[in-house]
Enzyme design. Structure first.
Site, PDB file in Angstrom:
ATOM      1  N   LYS A 207      -2.141  -1.429  -3.621  1.00 46.85           N
ATOM      2  CA  LYS A 207      -2.988  -0.149  -3.945  1.00 46.85           C
ATOM      3  C   LYS A 207      -1.805   1.095  -3.376  1.00 46.85           C
ATOM      4  CE  LYS A 207      -6.573   1.586  -1.134  1.00 46.85           C
ATOM      5  NZ  LYS A 207      -7.678   2.154   0.900  1.00 46.85           N
TER       6      LYS A 207
ATOM      7  N   LYS B 132       0.664  -1.282   0.321  1.00 46.44           N
ATOM      8  CA  LYS B 132      -0.227  -0.194  -0.457  1.00 46.44           C
ATOM      9  C   LYS B 132       0.697   1.883   0.111  1.00 46.44           C
ATOM     10  CE  LYS B 132      -3.465   2.399   2.746  1.00 46.44           C
ATOM     11  NZ  LYS B 132      -4.337   2.585   3.455  1.00 46.44           N
TER      12      LYS B 132
END
Length: 329
Positions: free
Chosen positions: A254, A196
């Site tokens: 992400k 992420k």
């Protein structure tokens, strides 16, 4: 060689293009993010995410039934916590009768077969908007992971099928897996946000949950000390492999489109399912451009999610899920 081989023969009609297409989409590819709020009869459009909503529990029930009827059988739950319940230690996150816990039960009561994943992070519960406990200008890692593990256990007790830690603290997967095993939740899965990035694409999401870092003295103004540097590539593989070693069942990258090289790197490196989160900024940009008439919404949307799957994603968390499935049908 040409002219014995003419590549355009396989592109000449819709029928042949469909027959030889390498990447295809189906409802089974999608994980649907859902935002939940307190109240009754609430369906609030998120200003920075046109045509996307926050739901109270009664309307959440209606929404998941509609999703199921469309062939969308997996949801990822997020909650917007009232300001009065926020603190610096995630107390409300562990409330057995908290909004997240009730949301899990609402989905399971409405559609028992629906796969329920839950966001595990402190930012919705934090007075500072951070994914961890703040002390003297720093985010505390180990104190935070202890709370996150208890949070995951609380979600499992409420009926979650998978917990999805999105915080990027070191060692949190091991803490969660160990506690879940100790408490007998052997079948509760973990989908880790393994890579992420500290991205600028999260703004509309933070509007949706009112979870942006606060601008106060001695409070970090961003999440750069725990989310990944967008300039780094090899680090993503290291983070992901460590999460798998600690017990992650699914790993996630992400955001999506700017990180498709990372998706392919991880897909080549691991033997567990790879998810991608097509985030709020990606959604909002297309909505805005389409509203201006600068892009054809549906064509670009399909091209984007196809690219994510082509890069190696087996699961796509996307605010476009319903729109895509309507087109596919």
């Amino acid at each position: 060689m040409y002219p014995l081989r003419r590549n355009r023969r396989l592109r000449s009609t819709e029928a042949i293009r469909n027959l030889v297409r390498e990447t295809t989409l189906s409802p089974n590819d999608f994980l649907v993010p859902l935002f939940v709020v307190e109240g009754k009869g609430v369906k609030e459009e998120i200003a920075s995410m046109p045509n996307y909503y926050r739901y109270s529990l009664d309307l959440l029930s209606k929404e998941v039934k509609e999703l199921w009827s469309m062939g969308l059988h997996s949801v990822l739950l997020f909650v917007k916590v009232p300001e009065s319940l926020k603190d610096n230690s995630g107390t409300e996150a562990l409330n057995a009768d908290g909004l997240m816990q009730r949301a899990i039960k609402t989905v399971k009561d409405s559609v028992p077969e629906m796969l329920v994943m839950t966001d595990v992070a402190l930012d919705p519960y934090s007075i500072f908007g951070h994914d961890g406990i703040v002390s003297e200008g720093k985010i505390l890692n180990d104190d935070t992971t202890a709370v996150l593990a208890e949070m995951a256990l609380s979600h499992a007790k409420a009926g979650a099928d998978f917990v999805a830690p999105s915080d990027m603290m070191d060692g949190r997967i091991f803490e969660m897996r160990t506690l879940l095993e100790d408490e007998g939740f052997h079948d509760t899965g973990i989908m880790s946000y393994s890579a992420k990035y500290a991205s600028a694409f999260y703004g509309p999401f933070r509007d949706a949950l009112d979870s942006a870092p606060v601008d106060k003295k001695d409070i970090p103004k961003n999440k750069n000390s725990y989310q990944m540097d967008p300039a780094n590539r090899e680090e993503a593989i290291k983070e992901t492999l460590m999460d798998i070693q600690e017990g992650a069942d699914i790993v996630m990258v992400k955001p999506g489109l700017c990180y498709l090289d990372i998706v392919r790197d991880i897909r080549n490196a691991v033997e567990v399912p790879v998810a991608v989160y097509q985030v709020s900024g990606e959604y909002a940009m297309l909505k805005a451009a389409a509203e201006k008439g600068w892009l054809d919404h549906d064509s670009v949307m399909l091209e984007q999610v196809t690219a994510i799957k082509r890069a190696g994603a087996q699961i796509i968390a996307s605010y476009f899920a319903k729109d895509v499935v309507k087109l596919l049908s």
